[in-house]
Write a protein that holds these residues in place. Structure first.
Motif, short mmCIF file in Angstrom:
data_model
loop_
_atom_site.label_atom_id
_atom_site.label_comp_id
_atom_site.label_asym_id
_atom_site.label_seq_id
_atom_site.Cartn_x
_atom_site.Cartn_y
_atom_site.Cartn_z
N PRO A 212 45.70 -34.12 -56.29
CA PRO A 212 45.19 -35.48 -56.51
C PRO A 212 46.24 -36.44 -57.08
O PRO A 212 46.18 -37.64 -56.85
CB PRO A 212 44.05 -35.26 -57.52
N GLY A 213 47.21 -35.90 -57.81
CA GLY A 213 48.23 -36.77 -58.40
C GLY A 213 49.07 -37.46 -57.36
O GLY A 213 49.28 -38.68 -57.40
N LEU A 214 49.57 -36.69 -56.38
CA LEU A 214 50.42 -37.27 -55.34
C LEU A 214 49.62 -38.17 -54.41
O LEU A 214 50.12 -39.23 -53.98
CB LEU A 214 51.08 -36.15 -54.53
N VAL A 215 48.38 -37.79 -54.11
CA VAL A 215 47.52 -38.66 -53.30
C VAL A 215 47.28 -39.98 -54.01
O VAL A 215 47.30 -41.06 -53.40
CB VAL A 215 46.19 -37.95 -52.99
N SER A 216 47.07 -39.93 -55.32
CA SER A 216 46.88 -41.15 -56.11
C SER A 216 48.12 -42.04 -56.07
O SER A 216 48.02 -43.27 -56.01
CB SER A 216 46.54 -40.80 -57.55
N ILE A 217 49.29 -41.42 -56.09
CA ILE A 217 50.54 -42.19 -56.02
C ILE A 217 50.62 -42.95 -54.70
O ILE A 217 50.96 -44.14 -54.66
CB ILE A 217 51.75 -41.26 -56.20
N PHE A 218 50.28 -42.28 -53.60
CA PHE A 218 50.31 -42.95 -52.30
C PHE A 218 49.31 -44.10 -52.25
O PHE A 218 49.60 -45.18 -51.71
CB PHE A 218 50.01 -41.95 -51.17
N ILE A 219 48.13 -43.88 -52.80
CA ILE A 219 47.10 -44.94 -52.79
C ILE A 219 47.57 -46.13 -53.62
O ILE A 219 47.40 -47.30 -53.22
CB ILE A 219 45.77 -44.39 -53.34
N VAL A 220 48.18 -45.86 -54.77
CA VAL A 220 48.66 -46.96 -55.62
C VAL A 220 49.77 -47.73 -54.94
O VAL A 220 49.84 -48.97 -55.05
CB VAL A 220 49.12 -46.40 -56.99
N PHE A 221 50.65 -47.05 -54.23
CA PHE A 221 51.68 -47.77 -53.48
C PHE A 221 51.06 -48.68 -52.43
O PHE A 221 51.54 -49.79 -52.20
CB PHE A 221 52.63 -46.77 -52.81
N GLY A 222 49.99 -48.20 -51.79
CA GLY A 222 49.32 -49.04 -50.81
C GLY A 222 48.53 -50.19 -51.42
O GLY A 222 48.35 -51.23 -50.80
N LEU A 223 48.07 -50.03 -52.67
CA LEU A 223 47.25 -51.05 -53.31
C LEU A 223 48.08 -52.06 -54.11
O LEU A 223 47.73 -53.24 -54.16
CB LEU A 223 46.23 -50.39 -54.24
N LEU A 224 49.17 -51.61 -54.73
CA LEU A 224 49.86 -52.44 -55.71
C LEU A 224 51.30 -52.78 -55.36
O LEU A 224 51.76 -53.89 -55.68
CB LEU A 224 49.83 -51.75 -57.08
N TYR A 225 52.04 -51.88 -54.74
CA TYR A 225 53.49 -52.04 -54.65
C TYR A 225 53.96 -52.90 -53.48
O TYR A 225 55.16 -53.10 -53.32
CB TYR A 225 54.15 -50.66 -54.59
N TRP A 226 53.05 -53.41 -52.68
CA TRP A 226 53.44 -54.21 -51.53
C TRP A 226 53.64 -55.68 -51.87
O TRP A 226 54.12 -56.46 -51.04
CB TRP A 226 52.36 -54.12 -50.44
N VAL A 227 53.30 -56.09 -53.09
CA VAL A 227 53.32 -57.52 -53.42
C VAL A 227 54.73 -58.09 -53.39
O VAL A 227 54.93 -59.25 -53.00
CB VAL A 227 52.66 -57.76 -54.79
N GLY A 228 55.73 -57.31 -53.80
CA GLY A 228 57.11 -57.80 -53.76
C GLY A 228 57.57 -58.08 -52.35
O GLY A 228 58.18 -59.12 -52.07
N MET A 229 57.26 -57.16 -51.43
CA MET A 229 57.60 -57.37 -50.02
C MET A 229 56.86 -58.55 -49.44
O MET A 229 57.43 -59.34 -48.66
CB MET A 229 57.28 -56.10 -49.22
N ALA A 230 55.59 -58.71 -49.80
CA ALA A 230 54.80 -59.83 -49.30
C ALA A 230 55.40 -61.17 -49.73
O ALA A 230 55.46 -62.12 -48.94
CB ALA A 230 53.35 -59.72 -49.78
N ARG A 231 55.87 -61.25 -50.96
CA ARG A 231 56.47 -62.50 -51.44
C ARG A 231 57.77 -62.82 -50.70
O ARG A 231 58.03 -63.98 -50.36
CB ARG A 231 56.73 -62.40 -52.94
N LEU A 232 58.58 -61.80 -50.46
CA LEU A 232 59.83 -62.03 -49.74
C LEU A 232 59.58 -62.50 -48.31
O LEU A 232 60.21 -63.46 -47.84
CB LEU A 232 60.66 -60.73 -49.72
#
Length: 356
Positions: A212-232
């Motif tokens: 569950p830990g690694l799956v949660s990491i992937f989900i968080v990347f999909g939910l939160l970490y895309w904002v920097g790319m979106a701004r660029l």
């Protein structure tokens, strides 16, 4: 008054008698010093000329090849303990050291492959665990970068092209997402998904192997970490949408999604390429950090962060057990950052020496 035969009449035609044919030597002088090239080829030429980045790329490629190829023929795996019937190893053997049972097998004429980095507290080959941990880290970095790039490109390009209130609303969503604490979200997801993954419908599938830990990491990347790319991407699209070729496409009746796909995204590839290259080491560091805290891959699957965490108790007696995974993390992140910096210098005109 007589008209002179030598009088020239006004004409728009070129008098070829006034010109002489160029010699071969004169033609050679007019040859371009360098043939025309594309933006990508020109950027790659500058990147190849960056010795530091090329060296870092070679080192990273060597690490990746070791993580991918070596487990195919390496005689040990990451989960077989000394308690297994097919194992003759012992707990906490030093690098290149044989256990008592292994030495007896060697004396009996049996070939025994040495444990390159020794064994851990359960008699598992430490080199195999480091190699598999490196593979996990590289996989996490690649998957996370793919998720971030795809979501960021789609969201940022649509927001920048629409503009106005739609852009304002979409950017406020980005601000909200950007303010969410990623660590708290990972912990909450890990706790909530644990029962579903281990005991629910997903039990026994490949998802259970990662935990569950690694799956949660992937989900968080999909939910939160895309904002920097979106701004660029949004910033690039805002700068491009008033250019002549975009206005011409609109005048010919091209649809917005066609313009985004054919004009906006291709002309933003340099920024996307650079950001994606720098996203991979960031994702690897995040996964290693979370695995160090026990929120990463499931036991017994190793990760470089979990290996460093489990070796803390042996830092005085066996410091190599924490130095090896820490060095692997350092090498991967350093080389990827150097490669990303080289790509930025090569493909971003504002970062070149002459443009500063």
């Amino acid at each position: 008054m007589e008209n002179s035969n030598n009088t020239q009449k006004a004409t728009l035609h070129t008098d070829l008698s006034m010109f002489e044919l160029a010699t071969d030597e004169e033609k050679a002088q007019s040859v371009l010093l360098r043939e025309s090239t594309t933006f990508f080829k020109d950027g790659m030429r500058r990147f190849i000329g960056n010795k530091v980045s090329i060296t870092a790329l070679i080192v990273f490629a060597a690490i990746a090849l070791i993580a991918i190829i070596v487990p195919v023929f390496y005689p040990y795996d990451y989960e077989t303990t000394s308690a297994s019937a097919k194992s003759i190893s012992s707990i906490y053997t030093k690098p290149m050291e044989y256990s008592k049972r292994e030495q007896e097998a060697i004396n009996a004429g049996i070939k025994v492959f040495p444990h390159i980095f020794g064994t851990d507290e359960l008699g598992r080959d430490y080199a195999a665990r480091v190699i598999y941990g490196t593979r996990i880290s590289l996989m996490v970095g690649a998957v996370a970068a793919f998720i971030v790039v795809v979501i960021g490109i789609i969201y940022g390009s649509i927001s920048g092209y629409l503009g106005g209130r739609a852009d304002l609303f979409m950017m406020r969503i980005v601000d909200v997402v950007y303010s969410l604490p990623d660590m708290l979200v990972i912990i909450l997801l890990s706790v909530s998904l644990k029962d579903i993954i281990l005991n629910g419908k997903l039990a026994g599938t490949w998802v259970t192997k990662f935990g569950p830990g690694l799956v949660s990491i992937f989900i968080v990347f999909g939910l939160l970490y895309w904002v920097g790319m979106a701004r660029l991407v949004r910033g690039q699209v805002l700068a491009l949408k008033e250019r002549e070729f975009v206005l011409a496409a609109r005048a010919f009746g091209a649809k917005p999604m066609w313009i985004i796909r054919k004009h906006m995204i291709p002309n933003s590839l340099s920024v996307i390429f650079i950001s994606a290259a720098l996203q991979v080491p960031s994702a690897i560091f995040t996964e290693s950090f979370l695995s160090f805290l026990g929120l990463g891959v499931a036991i017994p699957m190793p990760s470089l962060g979990s290996l460093a965490s489990s070796s803390l108790g042996q830092i005085a007696a066996r410091p190599y057990m924490i130095v090896i995974p820490a060095t692997a993390i350092f090498g991967i992140i350093l080389t990827l950052n150097l490669v990303g910096n080289g790509l930025r210098d090569a493909f971003d005109p504002t970062q070149r020496e002459g443009g500063r």
